[in-house]
Design a protein around this motif. Sequence first.
Motif, PDB file in Angstrom:
ATOM      1  N   ARG A 196     -10.649   5.873  -1.390  1.00 16.36           N
ATOM      2  CA  ARG A 196      -9.495   6.131  -2.266  1.00 16.36           C
ATOM      3  C   ARG A 196      -9.949   6.276  -3.707  1.00 16.36           C
ATOM      4  NH1 ARG A 196      -6.229   8.459  -3.995  1.00 16.36           N
ATOM      5  NH2 ARG A 196      -3.986   8.283  -3.861  1.00 16.36           N
ATOM      6  N   TYR A 197     -10.911   5.445  -4.118  1.00 14.98           N
ATOM      7  CA  TYR A 197     -11.463   5.556  -5.465  1.00 14.98           C
ATOM      8  C   TYR A 197     -12.120   6.921  -5.651  1.00 14.98           C
ATOM      9  CZ  TYR A 197     -14.530   5.199  -9.430  1.00 14.98           C
ATOM     10  OH  TYR A 197     -15.170   5.466 -10.618  1.00 14.98           O
TER      11      TYR A 197
ATOM     12  N   ALA B 120     -10.835   1.527   0.405  1.00 20.93           N
ATOM     13  CA  ALA B 120     -10.730   1.412  -1.050  1.00 20.93           C
ATOM     14  C   ALA B 120     -11.773   2.301  -1.722  1.00 20.93           C
ATOM     15  CB  ALA B 120     -10.902  -0.041  -1.485  1.00 20.93           C
ATOM     16  N   GLN B 121     -12.977   2.323  -1.197  1.00 22.74           N
ATOM     17  CA  GLN B 121     -14.027   3.172  -1.770  1.00 22.74           C
ATOM     18  C   GLN B 121     -13.662   4.654  -1.643  1.00 22.74           C
ATOM     19  OE1 GLN B 121     -17.810   2.065  -0.083  1.00 22.74           O
ATOM     20  NE2 GLN B 121     -17.537  -0.067  -0.668  1.00 22.74           N
TER      21      GLN B 121
ATOM     22  N   GLU C 276       0.831  -1.204   0.000  1.00 25.34           N
ATOM     23  CA  GLU C 276       0.000   0.000   0.000  1.00 25.34           C
ATOM     24  C   GLU C 276       0.871   1.262   0.000  1.00 25.34           C
ATOM     25  OE1 GLU C 276      -3.221   2.174   2.928  1.00 25.34           O
ATOM     26  OE2 GLU C 276      -2.742   0.066   3.270  1.00 25.34           O
TER      27      GLU C 276
ATOM     28  N   LEU D  33      -6.364  -0.220  -5.061  1.00 31.99           N
ATOM     29  CA  LEU D  33      -7.689  -0.653  -4.610  1.00 31.99           C
ATOM     30  C   LEU D  33      -7.700  -2.154  -4.324  1.00 31.99           C
ATOM     31  CD1 LEU D  33     -10.069   1.349  -6.986  1.00 31.99           C
ATOM     32  CD2 LEU D  33      -9.294   1.956  -4.689  1.00 31.99           C
TER      33      LEU D  33
ATOM     34  N   LEU E 104      -5.942  -2.782  -1.057  1.00 33.38           N
ATOM     35  CA  LEU E 104      -6.775  -2.426   0.095  1.00 33.38           C
ATOM     36  C   LEU E 104      -7.858  -3.469   0.333  1.00 33.38           C
ATOM     37  CD1 LEU E 104      -7.078   1.409  -0.556  1.00 33.38           C
ATOM     38  CD2 LEU E 104      -5.764   0.290   1.270  1.00 33.38           C
ATOM     39  N   VAL E 105      -8.510  -3.915  -0.739  1.00 32.75           N
ATOM     40  CA  VAL E 105      -9.559  -4.929  -0.609  1.00 32.75           C
ATOM     41  C   VAL E 105      -8.971  -6.223  -0.055  1.00 32.75           C
ATOM     42  CG1 VAL E 105     -11.157  -6.383  -1.920  1.00 32.75           C
ATOM     43  CG2 VAL E 105     -11.080  -3.927  -2.340  1.00 32.75           C
TER      44      VAL E 105
ATOM     45  N   ARG F 284     -12.202  -2.386   2.635  1.00 33.44           N
ATOM     46  CA  ARG F 284     -13.117  -2.010   1.549  1.00 33.44           C
ATOM     47  C   ARG F 284     -13.550  -0.552   1.629  1.00 33.44           C
ATOM     48  NH1 ARG F 284     -15.049  -6.158  -1.383  1.00 33.44           N
ATOM     49  NH2 ARG F 284     -14.448  -8.216  -0.708  1.00 33.44           N
TER      50      ARG F 284
END
Length: 93
Positions: free
Chosen positions: A54-55, A51-52, A18, A39, A42-43, A48
Amino acid sequence: VIAALRAAADRADGARAERWLEAALAIDPCDEAVCRQLLACLVAQGLRARAQARYAAFARRVQEELGLEPSPELRGFLGRIVADDHQGRTDPV
């Protein structure tokens, strides 16, 4: 440099990978391949929600800097993360 950071991330454990991928995105914040790898990292760590988030940050940046949206592939990857959350799934996408 980005290729070297991605390769290092491939060989590293979750948290270290990461950090390598975040460093790569600091160099090129609109690199979608690095974002997708981050992502997935992270997942795989069970992060999760992170990750969301970060997206969302990546999508904002791409929109602001390039006037574009993330690719359908990256949006689909995020969609699978969200769908899995709604289904209570905890294993990596």
